[in-house]
Design an enzyme around this catalytic site. Structure first.
Site, PDB file in Angstrom:
ATOM      1  CB  ALA A 167      -9.846 -39.541  17.679  1.00 20.42           C
ATOM      2  CG  ASP A 168     -11.186 -37.085  12.142  1.00 20.11           C
ATOM      3  OD1 ASP A 168     -12.148 -36.993  11.370  1.00 20.11           O
ATOM      4  OD2 ASP A 168     -10.860 -36.183  12.935  1.00 20.11           O
ATOM      5  NE  ARG A 169      -7.430 -43.770   9.633  1.00 17.55           N
ATOM      6  CZ  ARG A 169      -7.412 -44.420   8.480  1.00 17.55           C
ATOM      7  NH1 ARG A 169      -6.757 -45.564   8.363  1.00 17.55           N
ATOM      8  NH2 ARG A 169      -8.033 -43.937   7.426  1.00 17.55           N
TER       9      ARG A 169
END
Length: 382
Positions: free
Chosen positions: A271-273
């Site tokens: 996940a990037d965020r």
């Protein structure tokens, strides 16, 4: 055999320094994508993998912005680490008259680095952390040189912290998958690249697969190609083969058929965020994988360090989604494959709703249901 060569800003370097013995008995070196030695930063140019392994010098913040923006380095943790180390490399040869001048310059340079890839939150959080750290140091009456040295050391420490974090994520994720399966060995699917090439080492979602493999519990790992940038085909496949893990590459549109025809025990992605309610942004194609996994009853795990958790955003609707150049879709290896004149839509990420993350969100603190994540980690992630 992978080649290394030198040209322009590139230097010939081995892929890693730490030797280990692989399952086949051959002595190999552990993968490294980020190298920091003697106050110099070099990054593995991931645009050239798997055909060749070439390391680039990153001398300053402008270089750091360019390699992040061009995706020569990618992966949310690696973006923050390379960004901060590019700052450290520049500071080594810089001088400032006062602490205030130094703090102002560092703040501006870090905020500039945030603009290179806006979706991943790690660089922004690293910026906020450094601003707080500088204020605390300044309050202790440090000299300008002492403050500069402290900033560089803090950037350097990110490498070791990230590897330790990833190993914890790997073990927690592996334990959860095994606890929810009666199989002696498990088969998993992963999307995009979340391994040593996306972090300081070991990896997040791929770290889970590494942990399963180390325990002798990995039956098979399936990696998607990850169009349009092919991080799965170029990078994840590279790592799986390098580590001698049982693995198979599939096209992005084969995941549903694979889950229907073979026993799959989990899907693990990065996940990037991650937002307050547990929505997550990850590489485009993740959302459709979650929908398919939900339909087939396959547990879906999102693996992310707490530095990727953004408690300032209530839900995934607020996450800025980066759009990439159309050429990434229309061309492969410089050759046009799409009909001239066709318009393109090329978002780099999509958002997975929290209710589809059925396995849980795996962090260095443990595995949490999306609904309980906020209360469990708000003190650590804020």
């Amino acid at each position: 055999m992978f080649s290394t060569k030198s040209s322009g800003r590139y230097v010939t370097l081995p892929l890693g320094q730490n030797y280990r013995t692989a399952p086949d008995g051959i002595c190999k070196m552990s993968l490294e994508a980020i190298r920091w030695k003697d106050n110099k930063l070099e990054i593995l140019d991931q645009l050239l993998l798997p055909a060749s392994t070439e390391f680039m010098h990153v001398k300053n913040v402008e270089d750091g912005w360019q390699v992040i923006n061009k995706m020569q380095v990618r992966g949310a943790p690696a973006i923050a680490i390379v960004g901060c180390l590019s700052l450290a490399a520049e500071l080594v040869n810089s001088s400032y008259s006062t602490c205030s001048d130094l703090m102002k310059a560092v703040t501006e340079k870090l905020q500039y680095l945030v603009t290179a890839r806006p979706t991943a939150v790690n660089m922004r959080k690293a910026t906020d952390d450094m601003i707080t750290f500088m204020s605390q140091c300044h309050g202790k009456g440090m000299s300008t040189e002492e403050l500069k040295s402290s900033i560089i050391s803090r950037c350097e420490n990110m490498l070791a912290i990230d590897v330790d974090t990833n190993k914890k994520i790997g073990d927690f994720g592996a334990q959860s998958i095994l606890a929810n399966s009666d199989a002696k060995q498990v088969n998993v699917i992963t999307h995009c690249n979340t391994g040593s090439l996306a972090t300081a080492g070991y990896g997040t979602a791929l770290g889970v697969i590494r942990s399963l493999h180390a325990q002798g519990k990995l039956g098979h790992a399936y990696c998607t190609e990850t169009r349009p940038y092919n991080q799965g085909a170029r990078l994840t496949a590279f790592e799986l083969v390098y580590e001698s893990m049982p693995s198979t590459l599939i096209c992005d549109n084969m995941a549903a058929s694979l889950m229907k025809s073979k026993e799959i025990h989990a899907v693990v992605v990065g996940a990037d965020r991650v937002t307050c309610n547990g929505d997550t942004a990850n590489k485009i194609g993740t959302y459709q994988a979650t929908v398919v996994a939900k339909y087939h009853g396959v547990p879906f795990y999102v693996c992310a360090p707490i530095t990727s958790i953004d408690l300032c955003l209530p839900s995934g609707e607020s996450i800025p989604i980066e759009e990439r150049p159309h050429k990434e879709m229309t061309h492969v290896a410089g050759v046009r494959i799409a009909a001239p004149g066709i318009s393109c839509w090329n978002p780099a990420f999509d958002v997975t709703p929290a209710e589809l993350i059925t396995g849980g969100i795996v962090t260095e603190l443990g595995v949490f249901k999306p609904s309980e994540m906020y209360e469990k980690i708000k003190g650590e992630a804020s």
